[in-house]
Design a protein around this motif. Structure first.
Motif, PDB file in Angstrom:
ATOM      1  N   ALA A 353      33.737  42.531  34.758  1.00 33.82           N
ATOM      2  CA  ALA A 353      33.658  43.991  34.698  1.00 33.82           C
ATOM      3  C   ALA A 353      35.127  44.552  34.759  1.00 33.82           C
ATOM      4  O   ALA A 353      35.266  45.576  34.090  1.00 33.82           O
ATOM      5  CB  ALA A 353      32.748  44.440  35.684  1.00 33.82           C
ATOM      6  N   ALA A 354      35.947  44.101  35.367  1.00 32.80           N
ATOM      7  CA  ALA A 354      37.337  44.604  35.374  1.00 32.80           C
ATOM      8  C   ALA A 354      38.362  44.211  34.149  1.00 32.80           C
ATOM      9  O   ALA A 354      39.480  44.567  34.340  1.00 32.80           O
ATOM     10  CB  ALA A 354      38.004  44.446  36.790  1.00 32.80           C
ATOM     11  N   GLY A 355      37.729  43.347  33.302  1.00 31.68           N
ATOM     12  CA  GLY A 355      38.650  43.062  32.185  1.00 31.68           C
ATOM     13  C   GLY A 355      38.754  41.494  32.192  1.00 31.68           C
ATOM     14  O   GLY A 355      39.461  41.137  31.153  1.00 31.68           O
ATOM     15  N   GLY A 356      38.466  40.876  33.125  1.00 29.63           N
ATOM     16  CA  GLY A 356      38.794  39.466  32.955  1.00 29.63           C
ATOM     17  C   GLY A 356      39.787  38.947  33.927  1.00 29.63           C
ATOM     18  O   GLY A 356      40.598  39.930  34.385  1.00 29.63           O
ATOM     19  N   SER A 357      39.781  37.832  34.019  1.00 33.42           N
ATOM     20  CA  SER A 357      40.914  36.886  35.060  1.00 33.42           C
ATOM     21  C   SER A 357      42.239  37.292  34.557  1.00 33.42           C
ATOM     22  O   SER A 357      43.303  37.215  35.508  1.00 33.42           O
ATOM     23  CB  SER A 357      40.501  35.727  35.091  1.00 33.42           C
ATOM     24  OG  SER A 357      40.874  35.052  33.759  1.00 33.42           O
ATOM     25  N   SER A 358      42.664  37.893  33.461  1.00 32.88           N
ATOM     26  CA  SER A 358      43.799  38.200  33.169  1.00 32.88           C
ATOM     27  C   SER A 358      44.428  39.417  33.766  1.00 32.88           C
ATOM     28  O   SER A 358      45.631  39.833  33.681  1.00 32.88           O
ATOM     29  CB  SER A 358      44.171  38.061  31.559  1.00 32.88           C
ATOM     30  OG  SER A 358      44.073  36.948  31.024  1.00 32.88           O
ATOM     31  N   LEU A 359      43.472  40.449  34.069  1.00 34.91           N
ATOM     32  CA  LEU A 359      43.696  41.570  34.456  1.00 34.91           C
ATOM     33  C   LEU A 359      43.305  41.939  35.902  1.00 34.91           C
ATOM     34  O   LEU A 359      43.427  42.952  36.178  1.00 34.91           O
ATOM     35  CB  LEU A 359      42.901  42.698  33.514  1.00 34.91           C
ATOM     36  CG  LEU A 359      43.352  42.681  32.155  1.00 34.91           C
ATOM     37  CD1 LEU A 359      42.674  43.493  31.047  1.00 34.91           C
ATOM     38  CD2 LEU A 359      44.782  43.214  32.005  1.00 34.91           C
ATOM     39  N   ALA A 360      42.585  41.014  36.634  1.00 38.29           N
ATOM     40  CA  ALA A 360      42.429  41.135  37.852  1.00 38.29           C
ATOM     41  C   ALA A 360      41.931  39.674  38.475  1.00 38.29           C
ATOM     42  O   ALA A 360      41.580  38.717  37.996  1.00 38.29           O
ATOM     43  CB  ALA A 360      40.762  41.968  38.030  1.00 38.29           C
ATOM     44  N   GLU A 361      42.497  39.640  39.822  1.00 33.81           N
ATOM     45  CA  GLU A 361      42.582  38.699  40.649  1.00 33.81           C
ATOM     46  C   GLU A 361      41.463  38.749  41.832  1.00 33.81           C
ATOM     47  O   GLU A 361      41.752  39.754  42.442  1.00 33.81           O
ATOM     48  CB  GLU A 361      43.818  38.175  41.227  1.00 33.81           C
ATOM     49  CG  GLU A 361      44.976  37.610  39.949  1.00 33.81           C
ATOM     50  CD  GLU A 361      46.161  37.342  40.574  1.00 33.81           C
ATOM     51  OE1 GLU A 361      46.531  37.900  41.528  1.00 33.81           O
ATOM     52  OE2 GLU A 361      47.106  36.995  39.608  1.00 33.81           O
ATOM     53  N   ALA A 362      40.744  37.684  42.167  1.00 36.61           N
ATOM     54  CA  ALA A 362      39.651  38.066  43.282  1.00 36.61           C
ATOM     55  C   ALA A 362      40.437  38.161  44.559  1.00 36.61           C
ATOM     56  O   ALA A 362      41.454  37.477  44.875  1.00 36.61           O
ATOM     57  CB  ALA A 362      38.823  36.843  43.369  1.00 36.61           C
ATOM     58  N   ALA A 363      39.882  39.154  45.428  1.00 36.04           N
ATOM     59  CA  ALA A 363      40.384  39.584  46.712  1.00 36.04           C
ATOM     60  C   ALA A 363      39.443  38.985  47.795  1.00 36.04           C
ATOM     61  O   ALA A 363      38.122  39.432  47.650  1.00 36.04           O
ATOM     62  CB  ALA A 363      40.899  40.909  46.790  1.00 36.04           C
ATOM     63  N   THR A 364      39.735  38.606  48.995  1.00 32.18           N
ATOM     64  CA  THR A 364      39.080  38.229  50.030  1.00 32.18           C
ATOM     65  C   THR A 364      39.812  38.991  51.309  1.00 32.18           C
ATOM     66  O   THR A 364      38.923  38.860  52.304  1.00 32.18           O
ATOM     67  CB  THR A 364      38.490  36.783  50.390  1.00 32.18           C
ATOM     68  OG1 THR A 364      39.805  36.145  50.622  1.00 32.18           O
ATOM     69  CG2 THR A 364      38.032  36.134  49.000  1.00 32.18           C
ATOM     70  N   THR A 365      40.875  39.338  50.889  1.00 31.15           N
ATOM     71  CA  THR A 365      41.815  39.902  52.092  1.00 31.15           C
ATOM     72  C   THR A 365      42.037  41.463  51.671  1.00 31.15           C
ATOM     73  O   THR A 365      42.002  41.792  50.500  1.00 31.15           O
ATOM     74  CB  THR A 365      43.009  39.228  52.314  1.00 31.15           C
ATOM     75  OG1 THR A 365      44.064  39.284  51.235  1.00 31.15           O
ATOM     76  CG2 THR A 365      42.838  37.851  52.625  1.00 31.15           C
ATOM     77  N   TYR A 366      42.338  42.281  52.633  1.00 36.21           N
ATOM     78  CA  TYR A 366      42.408  43.489  52.182  1.00 36.21           C
ATOM     79  C   TYR A 366      43.786  43.895  51.733  1.00 36.21           C
ATOM     80  O   TYR A 366      44.099  44.394  50.819  1.00 36.21           O
ATOM     81  CB  TYR A 366      42.169  44.531  53.471  1.00 36.21           C
ATOM     82  CG  TYR A 366      42.234  46.115  53.191  1.00 36.21           C
ATOM     83  CD1 TYR A 366      41.325  46.578  52.479  1.00 36.21           C
ATOM     84  CD2 TYR A 366      43.406  46.783  53.434  1.00 36.21           C
ATOM     85  CE1 TYR A 366      41.276  47.960  52.151  1.00 36.21           C
ATOM     86  CE2 TYR A 366      43.484  48.079  53.043  1.00 36.21           C
ATOM     87  CZ  TYR A 366      42.320  48.872  52.246  1.00 36.21           C
ATOM     88  OH  TYR A 366      42.400  50.085  51.790  1.00 36.21           O
TER      89      TYR A 366
END
Length: 572
Positions: A353-366
């Motif tokens: 939804a954020a544009g794909g893995s080229s434009l966003a990286e998953a985060a589990t840390t703040y």
């Protein structure tokens, strides 16, 4: 950098702020030779660099700008005591001397900082730059009519909270001493080991008192950098910069200043900017942008063209998009409900939804996933890339909701791929699998910001994001989790209303450290500790993808700004 949506121009300036806006190492760009177009040809002086931007460079006064590391365009005109290191990737997240001989000499408890200016510094008119000019530049940033800059000096300097600026108080700030023309001594209310980072802000720009004409100063600020302002039209919509003949590279190791002229043109549609950079015809061949990303559709087209793909700069800025909870609102007062949502989130759908893995990286840390912030990998509620609805249902049952719950998610209607309907809908679909029915409340951006930052109006469940004023855990964690920063009658950013003495005490302890590497480790450990409370659910860190013209050389993208540094660019 406070919430970038709140002060959008900071992202643009950094890209802030821009504000700008303006974020894993960004060995920039990853997609091409770091020397940029032209292969191995060495960058040379000369030519005109055109900057094509969407947002005007408003309030071009060092007192009023809110930038990270001195900003991008502003840093060509305004030098400061310290600045960001102009190197690609993680090396660029370091603070280095600028007007000063070093990054500052602290007292034993970091409440007194002393700086010595380099010799031979001059303004655009050839007059010498003195310590008194820097003191005056800082003092005028306290004037109400010149507000807009970073708020730290008001909080950190002794007497800063009550000072009204030099137009009302001729005495000035006693907490800034200038024993001679080359020395400045700052006296702080409390230990601040990160003062060298703050000294990169444009409020530390020297301003000659005799040339200060208040709110009109922005029309022709006196340059201490490699370029001077020769024209400023429509409050920053078009700014023309030419060489400052009295700037000396011998006193400035950071700015390359290759072009003879910089032509900044703003107020353009983002699609037009990308079209012009893509075509690179005429003057656009030597053009860049400091505030316009490639969108998902544009990136797809670029990726299919090798020549265009070679002209994409990739970078990361310290910035996190996340879910925020108000624990004063039911059912989010129950940690198990917050944990259930954390387990139910499908980050892969959010990334799409954020544009794909080229434009966003998953985060589990703040904290952003960069060393300078103290990034410490953790996942307090591990659910894999696609979420764990079974675990979420189990927690809801333990919380007394065996049949699930119905909640409202507040978001912005702005099409920003961050707090917008696309992200909200992805979360709605994922949480449904866990028995959580999500109703969406979309608000126009101004209403959204007012609602989520008001203590009395803050919703229980909403989308938020945060960007760094400098690449450290301090300006990232303290505004969001320090209980003493809860603002009852203004813009509040401690959305979880956390007021934990152990957290507050650790923030104070880290602030005493002048060893920034050691401080980073402590920020990372604190992030991990706070994460256990599930007051936020980190979703993703953005990736910046920006085109530049076919004749642009010497591309440098640091982890401080995440975007092309125009102080390094050559067009010949």
């Amino acid at each position: 950098m406070r919430q970038p949506s709140v002060i959008a121009r900071r992202v643009a300036a950094a890209s802030v702020t821009l504000v700008v806006a303006a974020g894993a190492a960004a060995c920039g760009p990853k997609d091409n030779d770091a020397k940029g177009a032209g292969g191995d040809s060495k960058p040379q002086k000369g030519g005109t660099l055109t900057v094509l931007n969407a947002s005007p460079q408003e309030d071009f006064d060092p007192a009023r700008l809110y930038t990270s590391g001195g900003g991008n365009v502003p840093s060509l005109v305004f030098r400061t005591l310290t600045t960001r290191n102009r190197e690609s990737g993680a090396a660029g997240a370091k603070v280095v001397p600028d007007l000063a001989t070093d990054t500052g000499r602290p007292s034993e408890n970091a409440t007194v900082w002393t700086y010595t200016l380099k010799k031979g510094l001059k303004y655009e008119d050839g007059t010498p730059i003195t310590s008194a000019d820097i003191k005056y530049g800082i003092e005028r940033s306290f004037a109400a009519e010149l507000s807009g800059g970073a708020p730290y000096l008001r909080d950190w300097l002794i007497g800063g909270a009550d000072y009204q600026g030099p137009y009302k108080d001729k005495k000035g700030l006693a907490s800034i001493e200038t024993p001679d023309d080359l020395t400045l001594v700052f006296h702080l209310n409390k230990p601040e080991g990160e003062f060298p980072y703050l000294a990169t802000q444009t409020q530390f720009t020297p301003v000659p008192k005799a040339k200060d004409n208040g709110t009109k100063y922005e029309e022709h600020p006196i340059s201490s950098g490699p370029y001077k302002v020769v024209k400023n039209e429509n409050d920053g919509e078009r700014i023309t910069l030419e060489r400052n003949p009295y700037w000396s590279a011998a006193t400035d190791a950071e700015r390359k200043a290759y072009p003879d002229k910089i032509d900044v043109r703003s107020g353009l549609d983002s699609s037009v900017i990308n079209q012009r950079l893509s075509a690179s015809q005429g003057a656009d061949a030597t053009a860049v942008t400091t505030d316009t990303n490639l969108g998902p559709a544009e990136l797809a087209k670029v990726t299919g063209d090798k020549a265009l793909a070679a002209r994409v700069g990739t970078g990361h800025f310290g910035y996190t998009n996340y879910i925020a909870f108000n624990p004063k609102v039911k059912p989010f007062d129950d940690p198990k409900v917050r944990q259930a949502i954390a387990y139910a989130v499908d980050r892969s759908s959010v990334i799409n939804a954020a544009g794909g893995s080229s434009l966003a990286e998953a985060a589990t840390t703040y904290l952003p996933n960069q060393k300078s912030f103290g990034y410490t990998p953790y996942d307090q509620f591990p659910a894999g890339a696609s979420g764990n609805p079974a675990k979420a249902k189990e927690l809801l049952k333990e919380a007394g909701h065996p049949n699930g719950i119905t909640v409202t998610l507040t978001h912005s209607n702005d099409k920003n791929f961050e707090t917008s309907p696309e992200i909200a809908t992805a979360l709605q679909d994922a949480l449904k699998k866990a028995g959580i029915t999500v109703k969406l409340q979309g608000l126009e951006d101004n209403d959204y910001r007012d609602k989520i930052h008001g203590v009395k109006t803050e919703p229980g469940f909403f989308l938020a994001h945060w960007g760094a004023d400098w690449p450290s855990g301090g300006p990232f964690l303290a505004p969001i989790f320090d209980g003493r920063q809860i603002v009852k009658d203004g813009a509040n950013f401690n959305t979880g209303f956390l007021d934990d003495k152990s957290v507050n005490d650790e923030i104070d302890a880290i602030n005493k450290l002048t060893n920034l590497d050691e401080a980073a480790k402590r920020w990372g450990a604190l992030d991990k500790k706070i994460g256990q409370q599930a007051l936020t659910v980190p979703l993703f860190h953005p990736v910046y993808k920006r085109l530049y013209g076919s004749a642009v050389k010497n591309i440098v993208i640091s982890d401080w700004t995440g975007v092309l540094d125009i102080s390094q660019v050559a067009v010949k």
